[in-house]
Design a protein around this motif. Structure first.
Motif, PDB file in Angstrom:
ATOM      1  N   GLY A 289      66.374  86.151  31.781  1.00 50.50           N
ATOM      2  CA  GLY A 289      65.485  86.741  32.997  1.00 50.50           C
ATOM      3  C   GLY A 289      66.424  87.124  34.383  1.00 50.50           C
ATOM      4  O   GLY A 289      67.922  87.097  34.148  1.00 50.50           O
TER       5      GLY A 289
ATOM      6  N   HIS B 118      63.815  92.408  35.925  1.00 53.35           N
ATOM      7  CA  HIS B 118      62.386  92.985  36.324  1.00 53.35           C
ATOM      8  C   HIS B 118      61.436  92.411  35.227  1.00 53.35           C
ATOM      9  O   HIS B 118      61.839  92.551  34.016  1.00 53.35           O
ATOM     10  CB  HIS B 118      62.237  94.563  36.109  1.00 53.35           C
ATOM     11  CG  HIS B 118      63.406  95.020  37.333  1.00 53.35           C
ATOM     12  ND1 HIS B 118      63.136  95.131  38.676  1.00 53.35           N
ATOM     13  CD2 HIS B 118      64.754  95.292  37.066  1.00 53.35           C
ATOM     14  CE1 HIS B 118      64.259  95.704  39.013  1.00 53.35           C
ATOM     15  NE2 HIS B 118      65.187  95.836  38.381  1.00 53.35           N
ATOM     16  N   GLU B 119      60.415  91.737  35.768  1.00 54.31           N
ATOM     17  CA  GLU B 119      59.307  90.969  34.692  1.00 54.31           C
ATOM     18  C   GLU B 119      59.097  92.113  33.874  1.00 54.31           C
ATOM     19  O   GLU B 119      58.990  91.693  32.551  1.00 54.31           O
ATOM     20  CB  GLU B 119      58.190  90.624  35.603  1.00 54.31           C
ATOM     21  CG  GLU B 119      57.276  89.916  34.995  1.00 54.31           C
ATOM     22  CD  GLU B 119      56.292  89.190  35.984  1.00 54.31           C
ATOM     23  OE1 GLU B 119      55.948  89.800  37.163  1.00 54.31           O
ATOM     24  OE2 GLU B 119      55.519  88.238  35.595  1.00 54.31           O
TER      25      GLU B 119
ATOM     26  N   ILE C  38      58.725  91.873  29.553  1.00 57.55           N
ATOM     27  CA  ILE C  38      57.622  92.041  28.886  1.00 57.55           C
ATOM     28  C   ILE C  38      57.802  93.315  27.848  1.00 57.55           C
ATOM     29  O   ILE C  38      57.281  92.926  26.765  1.00 57.55           O
ATOM     30  CB  ILE C  38      56.547  92.327  29.664  1.00 57.55           C
ATOM     31  CG1 ILE C  38      56.261  91.067  30.656  1.00 57.55           C
ATOM     32  CG2 ILE C  38      55.197  92.707  28.897  1.00 57.55           C
ATOM     33  CD1 ILE C  38      55.381  91.193  31.825  1.00 57.55           C
TER      34      ILE C  38
ATOM     35  N   PRO D  53      63.739  82.404  30.760  1.00 54.92           N
ATOM     36  CA  PRO D  53      62.875  83.502  31.577  1.00 54.92           C
ATOM     37  C   PRO D  53      63.613  83.139  32.919  1.00 54.92           C
ATOM     38  O   PRO D  53      62.995  83.796  34.086  1.00 54.92           O
ATOM     39  CB  PRO D  53      61.540  83.003  31.225  1.00 54.92           C
ATOM     40  CG  PRO D  53      61.590  81.953  30.351  1.00 54.92           C
ATOM     41  CD  PRO D  53      62.802  81.553  30.194  1.00 54.92           C
TER      42      PRO D  53
ATOM     43  N   PHE E  20      61.165  83.567  36.408  1.00 54.48           N
ATOM     44  CA  PHE E  20      59.963  83.876  35.856  1.00 54.48           C
ATOM     45  C   PHE E  20      59.294  82.622  35.168  1.00 54.48           C
ATOM     46  O   PHE E  20      58.101  82.753  34.862  1.00 54.48           O
ATOM     47  CB  PHE E  20      60.001  85.043  35.072  1.00 54.48           C
ATOM     48  CG  PHE E  20      60.340  86.304  35.910  1.00 54.48           C
ATOM     49  CD1 PHE E  20      59.899  86.476  37.042  1.00 54.48           C
ATOM     50  CD2 PHE E  20      61.369  87.460  35.354  1.00 54.48           C
ATOM     51  CE1 PHE E  20      60.351  87.804  37.988  1.00 54.48           C
ATOM     52  CE2 PHE E  20      61.433  88.473  36.008  1.00 54.48           C
ATOM     53  CZ  PHE E  20      61.037  88.754  37.403  1.00 54.48           C
ATOM     54  N   SER E  21      60.064  81.941  34.665  1.00 56.14           N
ATOM     55  CA  SER E  21      59.396  80.835  34.063  1.00 56.14           C
ATOM     56  C   SER E  21      58.235  79.971  34.765  1.00 56.14           C
ATOM     57  O   SER E  21      57.196  79.496  34.346  1.00 56.14           O
ATOM     58  CB  SER E  21      60.439  79.438  33.437  1.00 56.14           C
ATOM     59  OG  SER E  21      61.731  80.051  33.183  1.00 56.14           O
TER      60      SER E  21
ATOM     61  N   SER F  14      56.697  81.260  37.380  1.00 55.49           N
ATOM     62  CA  SER F  14      55.514  81.942  37.954  1.00 55.49           C
ATOM     63  C   SER F  14      54.914  83.005  37.270  1.00 55.49           C
ATOM     64  O   SER F  14      53.809  83.435  37.491  1.00 55.49           O
ATOM     65  CB  SER F  14      56.243  82.857  39.042  1.00 55.49           C
ATOM     66  OG  SER F  14      57.276  83.845  38.445  1.00 55.49           O
ATOM     67  N   SER F  15      55.536  83.178  36.015  1.00 61.11           N
ATOM     68  CA  SER F  15      54.914  84.392  35.176  1.00 61.11           C
ATOM     69  C   SER F  15      53.886  84.075  34.128  1.00 61.11           C
ATOM     70  O   SER F  15      54.261  83.831  32.967  1.00 61.11           O
ATOM     71  CB  SER F  15      56.184  85.461  34.632  1.00 61.11           C
ATOM     72  OG  SER F  15      55.645  86.526  33.975  1.00 61.11           O
TER      73      SER F  15
ATOM     74  N   ALA G 187      52.354  86.827  32.942  1.00 60.34           N
ATOM     75  CA  ALA G 187      52.544  87.963  32.142  1.00 60.34           C
ATOM     76  C   ALA G 187      53.394  87.724  30.901  1.00 60.34           C
ATOM     77  O   ALA G 187      53.083  88.316  29.972  1.00 60.34           O
ATOM     78  CB  ALA G 187      52.713  89.094  33.164  1.00 60.34           C
ATOM     79  N   ILE G 188      54.585  87.049  31.260  1.00 60.48           N
ATOM     80  CA  ILE G 188      55.578  86.697  30.401  1.00 60.48           C
ATOM     81  C   ILE G 188      54.770  85.780  29.438  1.00 60.48           C
ATOM     82  O   ILE G 188      55.022  85.890  28.013  1.00 60.48           O
ATOM     83  CB  ILE G 188      56.732  86.396  30.883  1.00 60.48           C
ATOM     84  CG1 ILE G 188      57.597  87.494  31.659  1.00 60.48           C
ATOM     85  CG2 ILE G 188      57.551  85.587  29.921  1.00 60.48           C
ATOM     86  CD1 ILE G 188      58.806  87.154  32.312  1.00 60.48           C
TER      87      ILE G 188
END
Ligand code: DQA
Length: 145
Positions: A10, A54-55, A59, A76, A79-80, A82-83, A85-86
């Motif tokens: 990420g 980019h998330e 994905i 990630p 993003f680990s 916060s996401s 979506a992932i």
């Protein structure tokens, strides 16, 4: 046919080796990916590596892994923490998922202690430096074999 492991990295991990080396070490992401590819060959696996800041791009690689990969190793990065979506994308992948963090996120700031991705990961490796990626591959070789 050799089984393929996707290695996904990420945001900011393109700066590995340059960014906060006291935390993340001096190896570059290319060094890590090359070591993984070499070890994978020894283990009878193949790897494909992608990094994105980019998330949505990450994905899309996870979606692609649904029919291209037997397993996923993912760092990630931020993003680990916060996401969702992932996490949802990984929940749509049926093979083993290993989450890797170079640093020990539990020893750092409080906001790094929770990872949404850990809710899906079959295993989590944190704090073992870039060796974590190689250990994840060794584990997957026994699990996929
Ligand atoms: C990281 C830890 C995360 O908290 C951080 O945002 C990163 C890297 C690690 O590999 O230690 O970018 O995932």
């Amino acid at each position: 046919m050799q089984q393929t492991v996707y290695i996904l990295n990420g945001p900011n991990l393109n700066l590995l080796g340059l960014r906060e080396p006291e935390i993340y070490g001096h190896e570059t992401l290319d060094d890590v990916i090359e070591s993984c590819a070499r070890l994978a060959t020894e283990l009878g696996l193949s790897t494909r590596a992608f990094q994105s800041n980019h998330e949505g791009v990450l994905i899309e690689h996870i979606h692609e892994a649904r029919d291209q990969a037997a397993a996923i190793i993912i760092n990630p990065a931020a993003f680990s923490h916060s996401s969702i979506a992932i996490l949802d994308a990984l929940n749509a992948f049926s093979g083993p998922v290993i989450e890797v963090h170079i640093s020990n996120i539990h020893k750092r700031e409080h906001f790094r202690h929770h990872s949404f991705v850990s809710g899906r990961a079959d295993g989590v490796i944190a704090g073992l430096g870039t060796q974590g990626y190689l250990l994840a591959l060794r584990h997957l070789a026994t699990r996929l074999g």
